[in-house]
Design a protein around this motif. Structure first.
Motif, PDB file in Angstrom:
ATOM      1  N   ALA A 381       0.815  -1.239  -0.095  1.00  0.00           N
ATOM      2  CA  ALA A 381      -0.022   0.097  -0.028  1.00  0.00           C
ATOM      3  C   ALA A 381       0.845   1.097  -0.087  1.00  0.00           C
ATOM      4  CB  ALA A 381      -0.955   0.119   1.171  1.00  0.00           C
ATOM      5  N   ASP A 382       0.364   2.386  -0.859  1.00  0.00           N
ATOM      6  CA  ASP A 382       1.109   3.372  -0.498  1.00  0.00           C
ATOM      7  C   ASP A 382       0.494   4.415   0.440  1.00  0.00           C
ATOM      8  OD1 ASP A 382       1.957   6.153  -0.948  1.00  0.00           O
ATOM      9  OD2 ASP A 382       1.702   6.205  -2.999  1.00  0.00           O
ATOM     10  N   ILE A 383       1.290   4.538   1.580  1.00  0.00           N
ATOM     11  CA  ILE A 383       0.501   5.080   2.886  1.00  0.00           C
ATOM     12  C   ILE A 383       0.633   6.565   2.690  1.00  0.00           C
ATOM     13  CG2 ILE A 383       1.337   3.039   4.258  1.00  0.00           C
ATOM     14  CD1 ILE A 383       3.667   4.832   5.300  1.00  0.00           C
ATOM     15  N   ARG A 384       1.034   7.155   1.557  1.00  0.00           N
ATOM     16  CA  ARG A 384       0.742   8.716   1.449  1.00  0.00           C
ATOM     17  C   ARG A 384      -0.981   8.824   1.388  1.00  0.00           C
ATOM     18  NH1 ARG A 384       5.546   9.474  -2.997  1.00  0.00           N
ATOM     19  NH2 ARG A 384       4.233   7.441  -3.581  1.00  0.00           N
ATOM     20  N   LYS A 385      -1.368   8.006   0.719  1.00  0.00           N
ATOM     21  CA  LYS A 385      -2.672   7.943   0.344  1.00  0.00           C
ATOM     22  C   LYS A 385      -3.672   7.894   1.611  1.00  0.00           C
ATOM     23  CE  LYS A 385      -1.897   7.141  -4.715  1.00  0.00           C
ATOM     24  NZ  LYS A 385      -2.230   6.126  -5.557  1.00  0.00           N
ATOM     25  N   LEU A 386      -3.161   7.464   2.908  1.00  0.00           N
ATOM     26  CA  LEU A 386      -3.895   7.177   3.987  1.00  0.00           C
ATOM     27  C   LEU A 386      -3.666   8.427   4.648  1.00  0.00           C
ATOM     28  CD1 LEU A 386      -2.678   3.932   4.990  1.00  0.00           C
ATOM     29  CD2 LEU A 386      -5.073   4.310   4.180  1.00  0.00           C
ATOM     30  N   ASP A 387      -4.938   9.172   5.229  1.00  0.00           N
ATOM     31  CA  ASP A 387      -4.562  10.387   5.856  1.00  0.00           C
ATOM     32  C   ASP A 387      -4.200  10.444   7.265  1.00  0.00           C
ATOM     33  OD1 ASP A 387      -7.071   9.557   6.799  1.00  0.00           O
ATOM     34  OD2 ASP A 387      -8.486  11.191   5.943  1.00  0.00           O
ATOM     35  N   LYS A 388      -3.631   9.503   7.862  1.00  0.00           N
ATOM     36  CA  LYS A 388      -3.597   9.521   9.033  1.00  0.00           C
ATOM     37  C   LYS A 388      -2.109   9.046   9.475  1.00  0.00           C
ATOM     38  CE  LYS A 388      -7.803   7.881  11.495  1.00  0.00           C
ATOM     39  NZ  LYS A 388      -8.149   6.740  12.116  1.00  0.00           N
ATOM     40  N   PRO A 389      -1.318   9.333  10.665  1.00  0.00           N
ATOM     41  CA  PRO A 389       0.140   8.480  10.562  1.00  0.00           C
ATOM     42  C   PRO A 389      -0.298   6.926  10.804  1.00  0.00           C
ATOM     43  CG  PRO A 389      -0.232  10.410  12.326  1.00  0.00           C
ATOM     44  CD  PRO A 389      -1.613  10.195  11.518  1.00  0.00           C
ATOM     45  N   VAL A 390       0.621   6.287  10.338  1.00  0.00           N
ATOM     46  CA  VAL A 390       0.653   4.924  10.273  1.00  0.00           C
ATOM     47  C   VAL A 390       0.157   4.174  11.649  1.00  0.00           C
ATOM     48  CG1 VAL A 390       1.630   2.550   9.600  1.00  0.00           C
ATOM     49  CG2 VAL A 390       2.023   4.324   8.334  1.00  0.00           C
ATOM     50  N   LEU A 391       0.645   4.642  12.639  1.00  0.00           N
ATOM     51  CA  LEU A 391       0.488   4.124  13.879  1.00  0.00           C
ATOM     52  C   LEU A 391      -0.865   4.258  14.569  1.00  0.00           C
ATOM     53  CD1 LEU A 391       4.023   4.044  15.453  1.00  0.00           C
ATOM     54  CD2 LEU A 391       2.749   2.043  14.613  1.00  0.00           C
ATOM     55  N   GLU A 392      -1.394   5.285  13.816  1.00  0.00           N
ATOM     56  CA  GLU A 392      -2.897   5.777  14.413  1.00  0.00           C
ATOM     57  C   GLU A 392      -3.877   5.104  13.645  1.00  0.00           C
ATOM     58  OE1 GLU A 392      -3.406   8.018  16.809  1.00  0.00           O
ATOM     59  OE2 GLU A 392      -1.404   8.242  17.015  1.00  0.00           O
ATOM     60  N   LEU A 393      -3.658   4.036  12.357  1.00  0.00           N
ATOM     61  CA  LEU A 393      -4.583   3.597  11.785  1.00  0.00           C
ATOM     62  C   LEU A 393      -5.348   2.221  12.344  1.00  0.00           C
ATOM     63  CD1 LEU A 393      -2.453   2.992   8.579  1.00  0.00           C
ATOM     64  CD2 LEU A 393      -4.324   4.502   8.775  1.00  0.00           C
ATOM     65  N   GLU A 394      -6.444   2.207  11.890  1.00  0.00           N
ATOM     66  CA  GLU A 394      -7.498   1.073  12.554  1.00  0.00           C
ATOM     67  C   GLU A 394      -7.812   0.442  11.290  1.00  0.00           C
ATOM     68  OE1 GLU A 394     -10.491   2.877  14.770  1.00  0.00           O
ATOM     69  OE2 GLU A 394      -8.958   4.102  16.160  1.00  0.00           O
ATOM     70  N   TYR A 395      -8.365  -1.141  11.585  1.00  0.00           N
ATOM     71  CA  TYR A 395      -8.721  -1.721  10.324  1.00  0.00           C
ATOM     72  C   TYR A 395      -9.660  -1.002   9.457  1.00  0.00           C
ATOM     73  CZ  TYR A 395      -6.311  -6.003  11.550  1.00  0.00           C
ATOM     74  OH  TYR A 395      -5.340  -6.945  11.483  1.00  0.00           O
ATOM     75  N   GLY A 396     -10.508  -0.026  10.182  1.00  0.00           N
ATOM     76  CA  GLY A 396     -11.667   0.591   9.368  1.00  0.00           C
ATOM     77  C   GLY A 396     -11.233   1.310   8.083  1.00  0.00           C
ATOM     78  N   ASP A 397      -9.875   1.905   8.686  1.00  0.00           N
ATOM     79  CA  ASP A 397      -9.058   2.910   7.621  1.00  0.00           C
ATOM     80  C   ASP A 397      -8.847   2.122   6.531  1.00  0.00           C
ATOM     81  OD1 ASP A 397      -9.355   5.051   9.409  1.00  0.00           O
ATOM     82  OD2 ASP A 397      -7.767   4.181  10.552  1.00  0.00           O
ATOM     83  N   LEU A 398      -8.542   1.096   6.511  1.00  0.00           N
ATOM     84  CA  LEU A 398      -7.772   0.245   5.310  1.00  0.00           C
ATOM     85  C   LEU A 398      -9.060  -0.214   4.733  1.00  0.00           C
ATOM     86  CD1 LEU A 398      -5.255  -2.236   7.192  1.00  0.00           C
ATOM     87  CD2 LEU A 398      -4.973  -0.226   6.113  1.00  0.00           C
ATOM     88  N   ILE A 399     -10.223  -0.614   5.214  1.00  0.00           N
ATOM     89  CA  ILE A 399     -11.263  -1.306   4.518  1.00  0.00           C
ATOM     90  C   ILE A 399     -11.868   0.099   3.682  1.00  0.00           C
ATOM     91  CG2 ILE A 399     -13.517  -2.328   4.467  1.00  0.00           C
ATOM     92  CD1 ILE A 399     -12.446  -3.520   7.297  1.00  0.00           C
ATOM     93  N   GLY A 400     -12.161   1.034   4.705  1.00  0.00           N
ATOM     94  CA  GLY A 400     -12.767   2.095   3.731  1.00  0.00           C
ATOM     95  C   GLY A 400     -12.017   2.764   2.772  1.00  0.00           C
ATOM     96  N   SER A 401     -10.745   2.742   2.787  1.00  0.00           N
ATOM     97  CA  SER A 401     -10.113   3.457   1.803  1.00  0.00           C
ATOM     98  C   SER A 401      -9.208   2.373   0.719  1.00  0.00           C
ATOM     99  CB  SER A 401      -8.949   4.415   2.488  1.00  0.00           C
ATOM    100  OG  SER A 401      -8.008   3.581   3.317  1.00  0.00           O
ATOM    101  N   SER A 402      -9.814   1.299   0.879  1.00  0.00           N
ATOM    102  CA  SER A 402      -9.025   0.375   0.037  1.00  0.00           C
ATOM    103  C   SER A 402      -8.875   0.521  -1.439  1.00  0.00           C
ATOM    104  CB  SER A 402      -9.657  -1.148   0.322  1.00  0.00           C
ATOM    105  OG  SER A 402     -10.932  -1.075  -0.361  1.00  0.00           O
ATOM    106  N   ARG A 403      -9.949   1.118  -1.869  1.00  0.00           N
ATOM    107  CA  ARG A 403      -9.781   1.413  -3.435  1.00  0.00           C
ATOM    108  C   ARG A 403      -9.062   2.577  -3.644  1.00  0.00           C
ATOM    109  NH1 ARG A 403     -15.239   1.997  -4.229  1.00  0.00           N
ATOM    110  NH2 ARG A 403     -15.778   0.250  -3.220  1.00  0.00           N
ATOM    111  N   GLU A 404      -8.594   3.611  -2.662  1.00  0.00           N
ATOM    112  CA  GLU A 404      -7.786   4.703  -2.808  1.00  0.00           C
ATOM    113  C   GLU A 404      -6.367   4.343  -2.728  1.00  0.00           C
ATOM    114  OE1 GLU A 404     -10.607   5.852  -0.514  1.00  0.00           O
ATOM    115  OE2 GLU A 404     -11.585   5.297  -2.285  1.00  0.00           O
ATOM    116  N   VAL A 405      -5.996   3.162  -2.020  1.00  0.00           N
ATOM    117  CA  VAL A 405      -4.690   2.942  -1.560  1.00  0.00           C
ATOM    118  C   VAL A 405      -4.034   2.208  -2.904  1.00  0.00           C
ATOM    119  CG1 VAL A 405      -3.327   1.732  -0.239  1.00  0.00           C
ATOM    120  CG2 VAL A 405      -5.306   2.610   0.890  1.00  0.00           C
TER     121      VAL A 405
END
Ligand SMILES: Cc1cc2nc3c(=O)[nH]c(=O)nc-3n(C[C@H](O)[C@H](O)[C@H](O)COP(=O)(O)OP(=O)(O)OC[C@H]3O[C@@H](n4cnc5c(N)ncnc54)[C@H](O)[C@@H]3O)c2cc1C
Length: 408
Positions: A381-405
């Protein structure tokens, strides 16, 4: 009937033979190994410590070979491969024909080129169950045991000897324990546990020379800082090298580390495959197993390329303190972003990333975050496309943004 020959009966050999049988119900599968036991090196120290029996460090069940109709020639060393004739020759002169061959003959401990170390009767490796038996026997009469190397293997050796209540010293040229996997913060907790149990540790220091007595036994070590250390048993845990002797008379392509394989675990000969430590790269159990399974797919006619998901991944449970480490333990320079989270209960999380890619992680104590990190790493995954620091992520963030990642 087709015959698959598998050389080596450890992580790679057994995983390969197992998968071959799953994919081909009819073929003959012949497993050949120099050793006479099937066991996990990762838990071998529990045999040395007396916590587990030989049976308990096996990683197959008692009926595995019979159930899978795998014929095991144990205690047989392969000494030559003739790729033109498609034959493996054993030490006793027997020639074994194959249709497809999987070479999974692993690695051995590396003896550093230090003056006085060669041919000394009281220098031992800690790489096989046989080594384990020798170390145990010699350790019983030793007073000063020195372990060269405080990496994963050296740590296991020290743990396995604790119950003997001997004077144990660990020496390492690195600045802390398990330096390939851990940073100083994560290593600290293990160093303190060994310290509490009386294991002396010397870092940033190696052996300059070993001094022997008239019988050729090492009695003292001269260290690189000029100090001396009494020693009547030296255990070498300072690196691993692929067992490449068998390849020497073949045209199979190698590099400076070991046997060369492609993403299907195929060597430069179309009928010969390689997996595990024999490649001299990614020398960890999960990689060996995965490379062998990939080989089995290709040997039986299915293309299933390997990803390097397990590269450099280690799990440590010494003293029941769990740590999972992947990739770099420290950022090589300031261009990397380092996120760290520490909790009052002592748990420690660290992620190193750059340009959207994760280069390293350490999770200690609480491993709940491993699932999220594994997913980020395995999907690249390109973590730049997630809008949180990595260590703040939750599973929901991955599912919700899976298409954008995106994938890199
Ligand atoms: C002490 C120790 C602790 C470890 N701890 C961990 C850990 O915690 N986590 C982790 O992921 N990895 C760990 N590793 C590394 C891991 O064990 C190896 O990566 C893995 O065992 C490699 O498997 P392999 O099948 O490629 O080779 P090996 O395990 O080296 O097995 C080689 C096999 O080939 C056979 N063989 C060798 N030469 C011949 C020949 N000429 N003819 C016939 N048979 C031959 C041997 O008898 C053996 O069956 C540890 C290693 C050691 C030594």
């Amino acid at each position: 009937m087709k015959r698959y020959v598998v050389l080596g009966a450890s992580a790679a050999g057994i995983s390969g033979a197992d998968m071959l049988r799953k994919l081909d119900k009819e073929a003959e599968i012949l497993l050949i190994s120099e050793e006479t036991e099937i066991y996990s090196k990762c838990i071998m120290h529990y045999y040395m410590s007396g916590d587990k029996t030989k049976e308990q460090i096996s990683f197959i069940n008692k009926t595995f070979l019979k159930d899978n109709r795998i014929c095991w020639k144990k205690g047989k060393r392969a000494v030559k491969i003739n790729c033109t004739e498609k034959k493996v020759f054993l030490e006793d002169g027997e020639g074994v024909s194959y249709d497809k061959l999987l070479i999974a003959t692993g690695s051995r401990g590396y003896l550093p080129p230090v003056k006085g170390l060669d041919n000394a009767e009281n220098v031992c490796a800690f790489h096989t169950l046989g080594d384990c038996e020798i170390v145990l026997k010699k350790a019983c009469t030793a007073r000063n045991i020195v372990i060269l190397g405080a990496g994963l293997v050296g740590v296991d050796a020290a743990y396995g000897l604790l119950h003997l209540k001997k004077r144990i010293t660990m020496l390492d040229v690195n600045s802390h324990m398990m330096a390939v996997q851990l940073d100083q913060r994560a290593a600290d907790i293990y160093e303190k546990e060994f310290d509490k149990r009386g294991v002396h540790q010397i870092y940033n220091t190696g052996i300059k020379e070993a001094l022997k007595d008239d019988d050729g036994r090492i009695r003292e070590l001269i260290l690189t800082d000029g100090k001396t250390l009494p020693c009547d048993l030296l255990i070498i845990a300072a690196g691993t090298r692929a067992n490449t002797e068998l390849l020497e008379q073949t045209d199979l392509k190698r590099d400076q580390y070991g046997l060369l394989i492609n993403e299907y675990s195929q060597t430069s000969d179309r009928s010969v495959y390689g997996a595990g430590d024999i490649t001299g790269k990614n020398m960890v159990w999960p990689s060996a197993a995965k490379e062998a399974m990939t080989a089995a797919y290709h040997m039986t006619g299915t293309k299933f390329p390997m990803t390097d998901f397990f590269k450099g991944k280690a799990t440590i449970h010494t003293f029941n303190i769990p740590t999972m480490a992947y990739g770099l333990p420290k950022a090589p320079d300031d261009s990397y972003t380092v996120e760290i989270k520490e909790k009052e209960n002592g748990s420690y999380q660290k992620v190193i990333h750059k340009e959207g890619k994760i280069f390293g992680m350490i999770l200690q104590g609480d491993l709940y975050f491993a699932g999220i990190l594994n997913q980020l790493i395995s999907t690249k995954a390109d973590i730049r496309k997630l809008d949180k620091p990595v260590l703040e992520l939750e599973y929901g963030d991955l599912i919700g943004s899976s298409r954008e990642v995106g994938h890199i």
